[in-house]
Design a protein around this motif. Structure first.
Motif, PDB file in Angstrom:
ATOM      1  N   THR A  23      60.058  16.847  -7.921  1.00  0.00           N
ATOM      2  CA  THR A  23      58.721  16.475  -7.476  1.00  0.00           C
ATOM      3  C   THR A  23      58.613  14.961  -7.443  1.00  0.00           C
ATOM      4  OG1 THR A  23      57.791  16.364  -9.701  1.00  0.00           O
ATOM      5  CG2 THR A  23      57.865  18.537  -8.654  1.00  0.00           C
ATOM      6  N   GLY A 211      54.857  25.833   5.524  1.00  0.00           N
ATOM      7  CA  GLY A 211      54.132  25.169   4.446  1.00  0.00           C
ATOM      8  C   GLY A 211      53.256  24.022   4.903  1.00  0.00           C
ATOM      9  N   ARG A 240      53.936  28.122   0.182  1.00  0.00           N
ATOM     10  CA  ARG A 240      53.072  27.120  -0.424  1.00  0.00           C
ATOM     11  C   ARG A 240      51.890  27.800  -1.098  1.00  0.00           C
ATOM     12  NH1 ARG A 240      48.615  26.885   2.438  1.00  0.00           N
ATOM     13  NH2 ARG A 240      47.909  25.008   1.396  1.00  0.00           N
ATOM     14  N   TYR A 242      49.403  25.365  -2.554  1.00  0.00           N
ATOM     15  CA  TYR A 242      48.379  24.351  -2.351  1.00  0.00           C
ATOM     16  C   TYR A 242      48.701  23.417  -1.193  1.00  0.00           C
ATOM     17  CZ  TYR A 242      46.896  25.960  -6.908  1.00  0.00           C
ATOM     18  OH  TYR A 242      46.484  26.754  -7.949  1.00  0.00           O
ATOM     19  N   ASP A 244      52.530  21.315   0.570  1.00  0.00           N
ATOM     20  CA  ASP A 244      53.891  21.587   1.038  1.00  0.00           C
ATOM     21  C   ASP A 244      54.787  21.840  -0.168  1.00  0.00           C
ATOM     22  OD1 ASP A 244      56.166  21.823   2.521  1.00  0.00           O
ATOM     23  OD2 ASP A 244      56.396  19.682   2.887  1.00  0.00           O
ATOM     24  N   ASP A 245      54.660  23.035  -0.742  1.00  0.00           N
ATOM     25  CA  ASP A 245      55.314  23.299  -2.021  1.00  0.00           C
ATOM     26  C   ASP A 245      56.809  23.555  -1.904  1.00  0.00           C
ATOM     27  OD1 ASP A 245      52.464  25.257  -3.171  1.00  0.00           O
ATOM     28  OD2 ASP A 245      52.801  23.107  -3.188  1.00  0.00           O
ATOM     29  N   ASP A 246      57.275  23.986  -0.733  1.00  0.00           N
ATOM     30  CA  ASP A 246      58.703  24.263  -0.527  1.00  0.00           C
ATOM     31  C   ASP A 246      59.237  25.334  -1.473  1.00  0.00           C
ATOM     32  OD1 ASP A 246      59.062  22.684   1.638  1.00  0.00           O
ATOM     33  OD2 ASP A 246      59.974  21.013   0.590  1.00  0.00           O
ATOM     34  N   LEU A 247      58.403  26.294  -1.808  1.00  0.00           N
ATOM     35  CA  LEU A 247      58.871  27.417  -2.614  1.00  0.00           C
ATOM     36  C   LEU A 247      59.621  28.410  -1.730  1.00  0.00           C
ATOM     37  CD1 LEU A 247      55.599  27.974  -4.666  1.00  0.00           C
ATOM     38  CD2 LEU A 247      57.637  26.719  -5.371  1.00  0.00           C
ATOM     39  N   GLN A 280      63.729  24.392   2.082  1.00  0.00           N
ATOM     40  CA  GLN A 280      63.260  24.525   0.711  1.00  0.00           C
ATOM     41  C   GLN A 280      64.062  23.602  -0.207  1.00  0.00           C
ATOM     42  OE1 GLN A 280      62.693  29.325   1.552  1.00  0.00           O
ATOM     43  NE2 GLN A 280      63.890  28.637  -0.186  1.00  0.00           N
TER      44      GLN A 280
END
Length: 366
Positions: A23, A211, A240, A242, A244-247, A280
């Protein structure tokens, strides 16, 4: 028939998914991560070996810069995979603080354009047919720069890249709602990307990153519209909660992934011309296993979308049967397709459970 269509599915994995990432606050290093592009491709080859549907790996320049790209492509071929999309990077240089191709300084714009053209050279050397462009360009404050001028600069750069493309090469243009620019992003949505691609010509298409949208955005509508106009080039799949979480794709909203894949199939986009790519960065999950699970999630959503009884759905829609039409979709979505996919893998000579097979292979420990 459904298994035959699934047999031809191709899902591209990204080289950057196999390295350390994090992050804005911390990068969590993991043991065994690749030290160079050659090792990234070796890890990507494992995903293909266990899933059978991930035969290409996307590169990111300059993260994956090497002295001999043809040799890198031969290395990939030796491992049973190929080089996929070439991704540019005009956001990690001090010169790009105020933008890259939209920067007010012509020197910086020329530097950014030179890099984009370098990426086309990499395509030539590796045999890649796809150039993927994303720009972090934007402004943080009202009045910081002229909005219209920045669009003119962007169009000028895109036209120069487009003219450099070979006969069998194409340009995929990616958009993003926000980040890192906070006031205005030069390519903030699918409409802006679509307009630029229409102006460029048939070799320019839009890529949809799942995302990169505001909460509540109906992504499947965007997919349907772009397919109808012949301008959907592909996807960057992730999840995502929230921003651009890239999960892992399908982790946050698997029903949304199903709906997207249904529109792809219904719109005639389930072909090799639509690039199904993962985008991701696995910060806390194991790298290769995270990619395998993501590929499986896309396969499951696709299988469910293929199960939709389109004749029954169309009949209910024509009759105005709101609940009946919704039930057709839900019947397909609620079907457990894992036995079908396990059977397909066995027919391909693969283990029915890729995650379990990888876990017992010993590759990670080695």
């Amino acid at each position: 028939m459904i298994k035959e269509q699934l047999r031809g599915q191709r899902i591209e994995t990204p080289s950057w998914a196999y390295g350390n990432s994090g992050t804005r606050f911390k990068v969590f290093a993991q043991p065994g991560v690749p030290r160079d592009p050659y090792e990234k491709i070796a890890d990507a080859a494992q995903v293909h070996a266990f899933t059978g549907v991930a035969p290409t790996v996307a590169l990111h320049i300059p993260w994956d810069r090497v002295d001999d790209y043809a040799a890198l492509a031969r290395h990939a071929a030796g491992l049973g995979v190929g080089i996929g999309a070439i991704n540019s990077n005009v956001f990690q240089d001090d010169d790009y603080k105020l933008g890259s191709v939209t920067h007010p300084d012509p020197r910086v714009r020329a530097k950014a354009l030179a890099h984009l053209l370098e990426c086309v050279d990499v395509m030539d050397a590796t045999g890649s047919g796809t150039l993927k462009l994303w720009f972090s360009d934007g402004t943080n404050y009202p009045g910081q720069d002229d909005v219209r001028d920045r669009q003119d600069r962007l169009a000028e750069a895109l036209a120069a890249v487009y003219d450099r493309l070979g006969e069998n090469q194409r340009l995929l243009l990616e958009y993003k709602l926000f980040e890192p620019a906070f006031y205005m992003t030069d390519l903030p949505d699918w409409g802006a990307a679509y307009a630029h691609c229409v102006r460029l010509g048939p070799k320019a298409q839009v890529v949809v990153d799942t995302g990169h949208h505001a909460p509540g955005t109906n992504i499947e509508f965007i997919v349907a519209f772009l397919l109808r106009e012949g301008k959907l080039g592909g996807f960057d799949f992730n999840s995502r909660f929230y921003a651009d979480d890239d999960l892992m794709v399908g982790a946050a909203d698997p029903f949304q992934l199903f709906r997207i894949m249904y529109e792809v199939i219904r719109g005639g986009g389930f072909t090799e011309r639509t690039a199904f790519m993962l985008d991701q960065c696995h910060n806390i999950e194991p790298k290769i296993a995270g990619q395998i699970r993501s590929v499986m999630n896309v396969q499951e959503a696709t299988a469910k979308a293929l199960l939709v009884d389109r004749d029954a759905l169309a009949a209910a829609q024509r009759a105005g049967d709101v609940l009946g039409a919704n039930a057709v979709l839900m019947d397909a979505y609620n079907t457990d397709v894992r036995p079908l996919l396990a059977e397909l893998r066995e027919e391909l000579g693969l283990a029915p459970d890729p995650m379990a097979a990888y876990a017992t292979s010993g590759y990670f420990e080695r």
